[in-house]
Design an enzyme around this catalytic site. Structure first.
Site, PDB file in Angstrom:
ATOM      1  CG  ASP A 184      -0.761  13.618  -0.721  1.00  0.00           C
ATOM      2  OD1 ASP A 184      -1.830  13.594  -0.072  1.00  0.00           O
ATOM      3  OD2 ASP A 184       0.356  13.462  -0.194  1.00  0.00           O
ATOM      4  CG  ASP A 224     -11.091  13.400  -3.008  1.00  0.00           C
ATOM      5  OD1 ASP A 224      -9.953  12.903  -2.981  1.00  0.00           O
ATOM      6  OD2 ASP A 224     -11.295  14.616  -2.825  1.00  0.00           O
ATOM      7  CE  LYS A 283      -1.757  26.572  -4.134  1.00  0.00           C
ATOM      8  NZ  LYS A 283      -1.089  26.905  -2.909  1.00  0.00           N
ATOM      9  CB  THR A 319      -8.625   4.982   3.608  1.00  0.00           C
ATOM     10  OG1 THR A 319      -9.276   5.988   2.833  1.00  0.00           O
ATOM     11  CG2 THR A 319      -8.185   3.843   2.724  1.00  0.00           C
ATOM     12  CD  GLU A 342       2.166   8.298   4.829  1.00  0.00           C
ATOM     13  OE1 GLU A 342       1.135   7.897   4.279  1.00  0.00           O
ATOM     14  OE2 GLU A 342       2.668   9.428   4.608  1.00  0.00           O
ATOM     15  CD  GLU A 387     -14.091   4.755   0.908  1.00  0.00           C
ATOM     16  OE1 GLU A 387     -13.568   3.898   1.625  1.00  0.00           O
ATOM     17  OE2 GLU A 387     -14.837   4.476  -0.038  1.00  0.00           O
ATOM     18  CD  GLU A 392      -2.793   1.546   2.252  1.00  0.00           C
ATOM     19  OE1 GLU A 392      -2.629   0.929   3.320  1.00  0.00           O
ATOM     20  OE2 GLU A 392      -3.664   2.431   2.099  1.00  0.00           O
TER      21      GLU A 392
END
Ligand code: SAM
Length: 209
Positions: free
Chosen positions: A112, A148, A116, A185, A62, A188, A37
């Site tokens: 992420d 999203d 911009k 998550t 991460e 989410e 992941e």
């Protein structure tokens, strides 16, 4: 004899110990399949998946120090011997430290979006990343993406669709997701509560490396 409870050192893989491709059986102490992941955040998906599938090994990547430690500590508290966490740039890890054809599933949930324009270069998905991800997947391996962010998804999906080694299909909600969720998550849950639309797809590797 009872096993000793896991310590945080059992779960964390120090990024500075990497020199070349990782040896999965050595890392996990068994030959079970590996899922990765990218961007675990606090690790909610990773923990639930590892609890539900003790015969699958999970690596969480991460780069945020706070979240990486949080997720690793959750794995320790659940005594999940099938989780390892590493703090590093997943792009680099997949390209340089993942052996070819060694990952069964890549999970990428709410990457992420860096909205911009001047930050787009920080995005995970580009053609180099897709090529490295395809190389890392076993034949028939899968890459799942959920987001999203429509504008980012409209870039990700054609990148995956344009790769001849991948076949796109609808993403099926994870077994560990709650009612009305895709993956379950933290992001989410936040976005569903805000009524945002969620975009998702699965890409399956259909040919050899
Ligand atoms: C929007 S959050 C989503 C977290 C989690 N997947 C969720 O859905 O709750 C994205 C996470 O990915 C991590 N991340 C972004 N780019 C990364 C990279 N190249 N390597 C490792 N982690 C990354 C960020 O630090 C952040 O925690």
């Amino acid at each position: 004899m009872a096993q000793e409870p896991l310590t945080i050192e059992d779960i964390i893989l120090p990024a500075d110990c990497l020199d070349g491709p990782i040896d999965w059986p050595r890392l996990f102490g068994n030959d079970n399949g590996v899922e990765v992941e990218i961007g675990t955040g606090k690790g909610t998906f990773l923990i639930n998946a590892a609890r539900a599938n003790p015969r699958i090994n999970y690596l969480g990547i991460e780069w945020a120090n706070k979240y990486y430690k949080y997720a690793a500590d959750r794995a320790r508290r659940w005594d999940l011997a099938n989780i390892r966490m590493i703090r590093c740039d997943a792009k680099d890890f997949i390209a340089r430290h993942t052996p070819p054809q060694s990952v069964q599933t890549l999970h990428i949930y709410f990457p992420d979006p860096w909205p911009k324009k001047r930050h787009h270069k920080r995005r995970l998905f580009d053609s180099n990343f897709v090529a490295a991800a395809v190389k890392a997947l076993v034949p028939d391996g899968q890459l799942h993406v959920v987001t999203d962010h429509k504008e980012y998804f409209d870039i990700i999906e054609p990148l995956l669709a344009g790769c001849v080694q991948l076949q796109l299909s609808d993403f099926k909600p994870c077994d560990t997701a709650g009612l009305g969720e895709w993956v379950g998550t933290n992001f989410e849950r936040k976005y569903l509560a805000q009524g945002r639309t969620i975009y998702s797809c699965t890409a399956r590797k259909i040919t050899g490396p």
